[in-house]
Design a protein around this motif. Structure first.
Motif, PDB file in Angstrom:
ATOM      1  N   PHE A   1       0.858  -1.186   0.000  1.00  0.00           N
ATOM      2  CA  PHE A   1       0.000   0.000   0.000  1.00  0.00           C
ATOM      3  C   PHE A   1       0.894   1.235   0.000  1.00  0.00           C
ATOM      4  O   PHE A   1       1.603   1.497   0.976  1.00  0.00           O
ATOM      5  CB  PHE A   1      -0.918   0.015   1.229  1.00  0.00           C
ATOM      6  N   VAL A   2       0.877   1.974  -1.097  1.00  0.00           N
ATOM      7  CA  VAL A   2       1.703   3.176  -1.221  1.00  0.00           C
ATOM      8  C   VAL A   2       1.010   4.337  -0.516  1.00  0.00           C
ATOM      9  O   VAL A   2      -0.219   4.485  -0.598  1.00  0.00           O
ATOM     10  CB  VAL A   2       1.946   3.508  -2.708  1.00  0.00           C
ATOM     11  N   SER A   3       1.797   5.163   0.171  1.00  0.00           N
ATOM     12  CA  SER A   3       1.208   6.219   1.002  1.00  0.00           C
ATOM     13  C   SER A   3       2.076   7.466   1.001  1.00  0.00           C
ATOM     14  O   SER A   3       3.029   7.582   0.238  1.00  0.00           O
ATOM     15  CB  SER A   3       1.048   5.715   2.437  1.00  0.00           C
ATOM     16  N   ASP A   4       1.753   8.379   1.905  1.00  0.00           N
ATOM     17  CA  ASP A   4       2.533   9.608   2.058  1.00  0.00           C
ATOM     18  C   ASP A   4       3.532   9.514   3.203  1.00  0.00           C
ATOM     19  O   ASP A   4       4.029  10.528   3.671  1.00  0.00           O
ATOM     20  CB  ASP A   4       1.612  10.815   2.252  1.00  0.00           C
ATOM     21  N   GLY A   5       3.830   8.313   3.674  1.00  0.00           N
ATOM     22  CA  GLY A   5       4.887   8.164   4.672  1.00  0.00           C
ATOM     23  C   GLY A   5       4.555   7.170   5.766  1.00  0.00           C
ATOM     24  O   GLY A   5       3.394   6.894   6.058  1.00  0.00           O
ATOM     25  N   ALA A   6       5.597   6.626   6.377  1.00  0.00           N
ATOM     26  CA  ALA A   6       5.432   5.613   7.411  1.00  0.00           C
ATOM     27  C   ALA A   6       4.727   6.163   8.647  1.00  0.00           C
ATOM     28  O   ALA A   6       3.916   5.480   9.272  1.00  0.00           O
ATOM     29  CB  ALA A   6       6.804   5.042   7.792  1.00  0.00           C
ATOM     30  N   LYS A   7       5.055   7.385   9.018  1.00  0.00           N
ATOM     31  CA  LYS A   7       4.441   7.984  10.202  1.00  0.00           C
ATOM     32  C   LYS A   7       2.923   8.070  10.047  1.00  0.00           C
ATOM     33  O   LYS A   7       2.169   7.741  10.967  1.00  0.00           O
ATOM     34  CB  LYS A   7       5.031   9.381  10.425  1.00  0.00           C
ATOM     35  N   CYS A   8       2.481   8.490   8.859  1.00  0.00           N
ATOM     36  CA  CYS A   8       1.040   8.574   8.590  1.00  0.00           C
ATOM     37  C   CYS A   8       0.413   7.184   8.624  1.00  0.00           C
ATOM     38  O   CYS A   8      -0.710   7.003   9.118  1.00  0.00           O
ATOM     39  CB  CYS A   8       0.792   9.225   7.239  1.00  0.00           C
ATOM     40  N   ASP A   9       1.127   6.193   8.103  1.00  0.00           N
ATOM     41  CA  ASP A   9       0.591   4.839   8.064  1.00  0.00           C
ATOM     42  C   ASP A   9       0.464   4.233   9.453  1.00  0.00           C
ATOM     43  O   ASP A   9      -0.422   3.416   9.704  1.00  0.00           O
ATOM     44  CB  ASP A   9       1.469   3.950   7.183  1.00  0.00           C
ATOM     45  N   ILE A  10       1.350   4.606  10.365  1.00  0.00           N
ATOM     46  CA  ILE A  10       1.226   4.103  11.737  1.00  0.00           C
ATOM     47  C   ILE A  10      -0.090   4.571  12.349  1.00  0.00           C
ATOM     48  O   ILE A  10      -0.801   3.802  13.003  1.00  0.00           O
ATOM     49  CB  ILE A  10       2.444   4.541  12.578  1.00  0.00           C
ATOM     50  N   MET A  11      -0.452   5.832  12.098  1.00  0.00           N
ATOM     51  CA  MET A  11      -1.741   6.316  12.595  1.00  0.00           C
ATOM     52  C   MET A  11      -2.896   5.603  11.896  1.00  0.00           C
ATOM     53  O   MET A  11      -3.906   5.286  12.526  1.00  0.00           O
ATOM     54  CB  MET A  11      -1.850   7.830  12.393  1.00  0.00           C
ATOM     55  N   ARG A  12      -2.750   5.321  10.598  1.00  0.00           N
ATOM     56  CA  ARG A  12      -3.816   4.588   9.890  1.00  0.00           C
ATOM     57  C   ARG A  12      -3.973   3.183  10.461  1.00  0.00           C
ATOM     58  O   ARG A  12      -5.087   2.665  10.581  1.00  0.00           O
ATOM     59  CB  ARG A  12      -3.507   4.547   8.395  1.00  0.00           C
TER      60      ARG A  12
ATOM     61  N   ASN B   1      -7.793  -6.540   4.295  1.00  0.00           N
ATOM     62  CA  ASN B   1      -9.096  -6.000   3.880  1.00  0.00           C
ATOM     63  C   ASN B   1      -9.454  -4.741   4.658  1.00  0.00           C
ATOM     64  O   ASN B   1      -9.935  -3.753   4.088  1.00  0.00           O
ATOM     65  CB  ASN B   1     -10.196  -7.044   4.073  1.00  0.00           C
ATOM     66  N   ASP B   2      -9.214  -4.780   5.966  1.00  0.00           N
ATOM     67  CA  ASP B   2      -9.573  -3.616   6.790  1.00  0.00           C
ATOM     68  C   ASP B   2      -8.624  -2.452   6.546  1.00  0.00           C
ATOM     69  O   ASP B   2      -9.037  -1.289   6.546  1.00  0.00           O
ATOM     70  CB  ASP B   2      -9.572  -3.993   8.275  1.00  0.00           C
ATOM     71  N   PHE B   3      -7.337  -2.753   6.333  1.00  0.00           N
ATOM     72  CA  PHE B   3      -6.415  -1.661   6.036  1.00  0.00           C
ATOM     73  C   PHE B   3      -6.751  -1.045   4.683  1.00  0.00           C
ATOM     74  O   PHE B   3      -6.666   0.182   4.510  1.00  0.00           O
ATOM     75  CB  PHE B   3      -4.963  -2.144   6.054  1.00  0.00           C
ATOM     76  N   ASN B   4      -7.143  -1.873   3.747  1.00  0.00           N
ATOM     77  CA  ASN B   4      -7.568  -1.358   2.447  1.00  0.00           C
ATOM     78  C   ASN B   4      -8.766  -0.431   2.598  1.00  0.00           C
ATOM     79  O   ASN B   4      -8.866   0.605   1.931  1.00  0.00           O
ATOM     80  CB  ASN B   4      -7.918  -2.519   1.511  1.00  0.00           C
ATOM     81  N   ARG B   5      -9.662  -0.772   3.522  1.00  0.00           N
ATOM     82  CA  ARG B   5     -10.836   0.082   3.755  1.00  0.00           C
ATOM     83  C   ARG B   5     -10.420   1.428   4.337  1.00  0.00           C
ATOM     84  O   ARG B   5     -10.960   2.476   3.963  1.00  0.00           O
ATOM     85  CB  ARG B   5     -11.830  -0.614   4.694  1.00  0.00           C
ATOM     86  N   VAL B   6      -9.467   1.429   5.239  1.00  0.00           N
ATOM     87  CA  VAL B   6      -8.966   2.689   5.785  1.00  0.00           C
ATOM     88  C   VAL B   6      -8.381   3.543   4.663  1.00  0.00           C
ATOM     89  O   VAL B   6      -8.669   4.740   4.547  1.00  0.00           O
ATOM     90  CB  VAL B   6      -7.899   2.439   6.877  1.00  0.00           C
ATOM     91  N   MET B   7      -7.563   2.935   3.825  1.00  0.00           N
ATOM     92  CA  MET B   7      -6.903   3.685   2.756  1.00  0.00           C
ATOM     93  C   MET B   7      -7.915   4.238   1.747  1.00  0.00           C
ATOM     94  O   MET B   7      -7.800   5.393   1.310  1.00  0.00           O
ATOM     95  CB  MET B   7      -5.891   2.786   2.031  1.00  0.00           C
ATOM     96  N   THR B   8      -8.896   3.436   1.378  1.00  0.00           N
ATOM     97  CA  THR B   8      -9.847   3.891   0.369  1.00  0.00           C
ATOM     98  C   THR B   8     -10.845   4.896   0.929  1.00  0.00           C
ATOM     99  O   THR B   8     -11.414   5.690   0.180  1.00  0.00           O
ATOM    100  CB  THR B   8     -10.612   2.708  -0.237  1.00  0.00           C
ATOM    101  N   THR B   9     -11.042   4.883   2.239  1.00  0.00           N
ATOM    102  CA  THR B   9     -11.989   5.818   2.857  1.00  0.00           C
ATOM    103  C   THR B   9     -11.337   7.145   3.216  1.00  0.00           C
ATOM    104  O   THR B   9     -11.927   8.211   3.009  1.00  0.00           O
ATOM    105  CB  THR B   9     -12.601   5.193   4.135  1.00  0.00           C
ATOM    106  N   ALA B  10     -10.122   7.091   3.746  1.00  0.00           N
ATOM    107  CA  ALA B  10      -9.519   8.293   4.329  1.00  0.00           C
ATOM    108  C   ALA B  10      -8.286   8.794   3.587  1.00  0.00           C
ATOM    109  O   ALA B  10      -7.578   9.657   4.091  1.00  0.00           O
ATOM    110  CB  ALA B  10      -9.165   8.018   5.791  1.00  0.00           C
ATOM    111  N   PHE B  11      -8.025   8.259   2.406  1.00  0.00           N
ATOM    112  CA  PHE B  11      -6.825   8.649   1.669  1.00  0.00           C
ATOM    113  C   PHE B  11      -7.137   8.600   0.183  1.00  0.00           C
ATOM    114  O   PHE B  11      -7.803   7.667  -0.282  1.00  0.00           O
ATOM    115  CB  PHE B  11      -5.673   7.694   2.016  1.00  0.00           C
ATOM    116  N   ASN B  12      -6.661   9.581  -0.555  1.00  0.00           N
ATOM    117  CA  ASN B  12      -6.902   9.621  -1.997  1.00  0.00           C
ATOM    118  C   ASN B  12      -5.696   9.171  -2.810  1.00  0.00           C
ATOM    119  O   ASN B  12      -5.657   9.359  -4.018  1.00  0.00           O
ATOM    120  CB  ASN B  12      -7.298  11.033  -2.442  1.00  0.00           C
TER     121      ASN B  12
END
Length: 445
Positions: A135-146, A311-322
């Motif tokens: 899952f590509v993101s804007d950084g590890a710190k942000c992903d820890i909160m996700r 599945n649940d992490f994917n839901r977080v990403m698709t709901t709260a991240f563009n």
């Protein structure tokens, strides 16, 4: 002339519509919203570590403005070298495409561009993870909160002590903890795993209460310790037996140079059944301000009811991240070209040489030093004569105008230590070491 005046008046009238209008009938008194504050934020102890460092630095300079040009920062782990040419060309190309009809792109997949996910899996993991687990993101710190949002309020977390503050602070924000104990400086309902020179800065989880989620960082921030394969095998086995999920922070993986030391938790057998890995291009390629990271959630990792964690992490990403910026992902692709990987190695070598200079200097002055070999951080033991680590921070700032990080800022287990960052430019590293040699020689009996 009359027409021009009317046009100007109309324009001013229109412009004012975009400005907030002051109601002269409202008395200038303090007003409060009728919404109660989240009580979990009231539990947080003081400010976040790095803004507090900035505040103390600012206070020193306010009192001593003549020292502004002398201040050197060995504090926050922010990269300082320019982004190398090939990697930069990827960013430039990504931006340029947006200005063309054929190259323009809008929203992308929240999980990241398929080509980048494939390249991360291939180049950084040698195919031991699959692209759909990245899952590509804007950084590890942000992903820890996700991840914390996904885990929710009902879990107990275990953290290394000392450790990067985000693990503890996000646990508090999510409502997983009780109040902080003023005597121990530890929060209720968090399992603190002591990491000391005696245990090689690796936690003895077996001797501690079970936690639902175990946070482990290697190479470690702040201690600089890199976990061995044997150590990781042990904690994976224990997490399996206890039903814990291991969140492995590998943000400093490219600094590992010692043979046989794993750069990914997934190099260790059994990790796919218990572990999640977070990582970032911040320290790889100087992307601290560019912002690009990723998290790997294996398909085989499940919650107690059998639901795939992915599945649940994917839901977080698709709901709260563009999704991460299209421009930045183009830079990430360039990072993983052969030319980009060579540039990353050159950057890492530069910072590791800095770490070696810092380590050698502090050892020559009589200090016991940890880290600085497979990590960009040097963790210095402080003599009792310097007081606490915040006292040492202040003393060093006043004597040498060098900003460091007090170990206590990483948790109670960090008291008695000081962290030095190797991310400063080489001339600043050399100048700081010169000042240390003048002001910080450790007196021996």
């Amino acid at each position: 002339m009359m027409f021009s005046t009317l046009v100007l008046a109309a324009a001013l009238s229109t412009a004012s519509a975009f400005c907030p209008q002051r109601n002269s009938n409202i008395a200038n008194t303090q007003l409060y919203a009728g919404v109660e504050r989240n009580p979990n934020f009231a539990k947080l102890a003081g400010g976040y570590l790095f803004p507090e460092i900035g505040r103390r630095r600012g206070a020193y300079l306010e009192e001593h403005p003549e020292m502004a040009d002398r201040v050197i920062s060995l504090g926050i782990g922010d990269t300082t070298q320019p982004i190398p040419p090939h990697i930069l060309s990827g960013l430039v190309e990504g931006a340029s495409k947006l200005g063309t009809k054929d190259g323009y792109s809008g929203y992308g997949a929240e999980q990241g561009q398929g080509s980048l996910r494939e390249k991360i899996a291939e180049k950084l993991y040698n195919g031991i993870v699959s692209p759909d687990e990245v899952f590509v993101s804007d950084g590890a710190k942000c992903d820890i909160m996700r991840l914390q949002q996904m885990f929710g309020t009902g879990v107990v977390s275990a953290v290394q002590d000392p450790s990067y503050p985000v693990y503890v602070d996000t646990s508090v924000m999510m409502g997983q903890t009780g109040d902080i104990n003023s005597e121990t400086s530890q929060y209720e309902n968090i399992v603190y795993m002591p990491c000391t020179p005696e245990n090689g800065f690796f936690p003895d989880y077996a001797s501690l209460p079970r936690a639902d989620v175990v946070y482990l960082c290697s190479p470690n921030n702040p201690t600089g310790a890199a976990a061995t394969k044997e150590q990781l095998e042990g904690i994976i086995k224990l997490c399996k037996e206890r039903g814990s999920i291991l969140v492995f922070d590998a943000a400093y993986a490219p600094f590992i140079r010692s043979p046989g030391v794993p750069k990914s938790i997934f190099e260790v057998e059994g990790a796919r059944d218990v572990a999640i890995e977070v990582n970032s291009f911040s320290k790889y390629a100087g992307f601290t301000g560019v912002r690009l990271g990723w998290t790997v959630v294996p398909d085989s990792l499940t919650f107690s009811d059998g639901t795939p964690v992915r599945n649940d992490f994917n839901r977080v990403m698709t709901t709260a991240f563009n999704g991460a910026s299209n421009i930045v992902q183009s830079g990430g692709m360039a990072c993983l070209d052969d030319e980009g990987l060579a540039e990353i190695n050159t950057l890492i070598d530069y910072y590791l040489e800095n770490a070696g200079i810092l380590k050698e200097t502090m050892e020559s002055l009589g200090y016991t030093v940890h880290g600085g070999t497979d990590a960009p951080y040097v963790f210095v033991e402080l003599p009792e004569s310097m007081g606490g680590s915040w006292d040492a921070f202040q003393t060093i700032l006043e004597k040498t105008q060098v900003v460091t990080i007090p170990g206590a800022g990483f948790g109670p287990g960090g008291e008695g230590f000081l962290r030095l960052s190797a991310f400063a430019p080489r001339d600043s590293i050399l100048e700081a070491c010169s000042r240390f040699k003048e002001a910080l020689v450790l007196e021996t009996a």
